[in-house]
Design a protein around this motif. Structure first.
Motif: not given
Length: 444
Positions: A302-307
């Motif tokens: 989720x963090x990679x997608x948001x980044x």
């Protein structure tokens, strides 16, 4: 239409924290924030985004890129190793092996928390596992022997967080993957700061025991030379496992992932040797590893997608340019970032803090001249503080469940150790050579 990246960043942050406070899973909150950001500000996306027909295409690609990492394979291996050690009798033997050697030091067996947490952290990689394992063994035992329960709880809270700093560290693995920094170098960089912090804890215990005689019992337990020699049998296995894991990484023999596999094999061999390994232990260790690894992997994805969304919307670049335009000195900048992490630690747990803030913060600190390797250790310290910062400090909840004390009592006991963390952070900030010394030796 809103096109100012700084305004966009505020809106994105409001959406993200609103979702997090609504008790939605962290991974889902991060993914939803990214989706909402793309839907609201599609006009800000550069032409390259046109290659994706749907948001789902970008999401699928992001999730695959996030988890398709060989370095990330070390994560479940280290978790499994810690689970096996936790479920078997090895952790109890560790405590029994330390007792004869610490009884004569001012503060006596209170040092067991610091020493046991440091050693167990070096084979578990998890702050929660370290705190729970050592706490279950030591708190009642120290109370029965007449030691201060307050110092026992405080030292456990402080030393328990060493699971994040002393390698192998799960947070360092996550940071290394997200920041594209060598996990092996991060492991080595954390050794000196971790040992320094553990030393500060022990010095504090010695000083306070000299000032306040009620901290430890007047009559100390005596151990014969034979008992000390016998205790080596309990210490040697853990020390050997630590040597194999860190020695293989430091010596360039194995990657962190390969060292993690060696650690799992070593923990199983030790559990079998001590006759504390059976199918039930292995099954529970596997199940807990799957649960923990899945949770962390979902958050990372989720963090990679948001980044990626943040990058496409230009938020990270705009934030970096804005901070740079303020003309802040590097020390003032890192102070503000440190204060931000302490505040975030009051409402979020460690992994969430790292994965949510890194896409925005890392470009800023690199632009200010800080080394990503040094910042990784700095960030781990911030996560350690989050573990003992109310109201969501996870270590505080672990200790409360073990000790049955009120949270305010635990907070008061923990505060001196929190201050020592701040002192250690200040030292590595003013003297970054502390962090770089061992990795530089490894390069040579």
């Amino acid at each position: 239409m809103i096109s100012d990246p700084l305004v966009l960043s505020v809106i994105i942050l409001v959406v993200m924290f609103s979702l997090l406070l609504s008790s939605i899973w962290i991974g889902i909150s991060l993914i939803l924030t990214g989706i909402i950001g793309m839907l609201l500000f599609e006009h800000n996306l550069p032409p390259v985004i046109s290659i994706y027909d749907k948001i789902g295409d970008l999401l699928a690609a992001s999730l695959y890129d996030a988890l398709n990492s060989w370095s990330l394979a070390a994560l479940p291996m280290f978790i499994l190793m810690g689970e096996i050690l936790y479920k078997s009798s090895i952790s109890t033997r560790l405590l029994n092996g330390l007792k004869p050697w610490l009884s004569y030091i001012p503060g006596g067996l209170l040092h067991v928390n610091v020493a046991a947490c440091s050693l167990f952290a070096a084979v578990s990689g998890s702050s929660a596992a370290t705190t729970a394992t050592v706490g279950k063994i030591t708190l009642d035992e120290l109370k029965k022997r007449g030691y201060s329960k307050s110092i026992a709880m405080g030292s456990l809270a402080g030393a328990g967080t060493l699971g994040f700093l002393i390698p192998p560290s799960l947070i360092m693995i996550i940071y290394g993957v997200l920041a594209d920094t060598s996990i092996g170098k991060l492991f080595i960089a954390g050794i000196l700061p971790g040992l320094m912090l553990a030393t500060f804890y022990s010095i504090y215990i010695m000083v306070i025991s000299k000032i306040d005689k009620s901290v430890e019992p007047e009559i100390k337990e005596n151990f014969t030379l034979k008992q000390k020699i016998d205790s080596i049998k309990d210490l040697a296995p853990i020390l050997s496992l630590i040597t194999v894991i860190l020695g293989s990484i430091y010596g360039g023999i194995a990657t962190p992932t390969e060292a993690a596999a060696l650690g799992v094999l070593g923990s199983i061999i030790l559990a079998i040797y001590f006759k504390s390994f059976n199918f039930e232990v292995f099954k529970n260790a596997i199940l807990n590893t799957i649960k923990t690894s899945s949770m962390i992997s979902f958050i990372i994805a989720g963090a990679v997608f948001l980044s990626q969304v943040i990058g496409f919307l230009g938020i990270a670049r705009a934030m970096s340019e804005f901070i740079t335009g303020l003309g802040l000195s590097p020390l003032v900048l890192i102070l503000l970032i440190g204060l931000m992490y302490i505040v975030l630690g009051m409402i979020l747990e460690g992994v969430s803090i790292v994965v949510m803030t890194l896409p925005i913060v890392l470009p800023i600190v690199v632009l200010a001249g800080f080394d990503p390797l040094w910042f990784g250790v700095f960030l781990v310290f911030m996560v350690e503080m989050a573990q003992i910062t109310p109201p969501v400090g996870f270590s505080l909840f672990v200790i409360q469940s073990i000790s049955k004390e009120k949270i305010e009592v635990i907070l008061k006991a923990t505060f001196p150790f929190f201050v020592m963390m701040i002192v250690t952070v200040a030292l590595i900030t003013f003297f970054p050579e502390i962090v770089h010394y061992l990795p530089n030796q490894m390069i040579k």
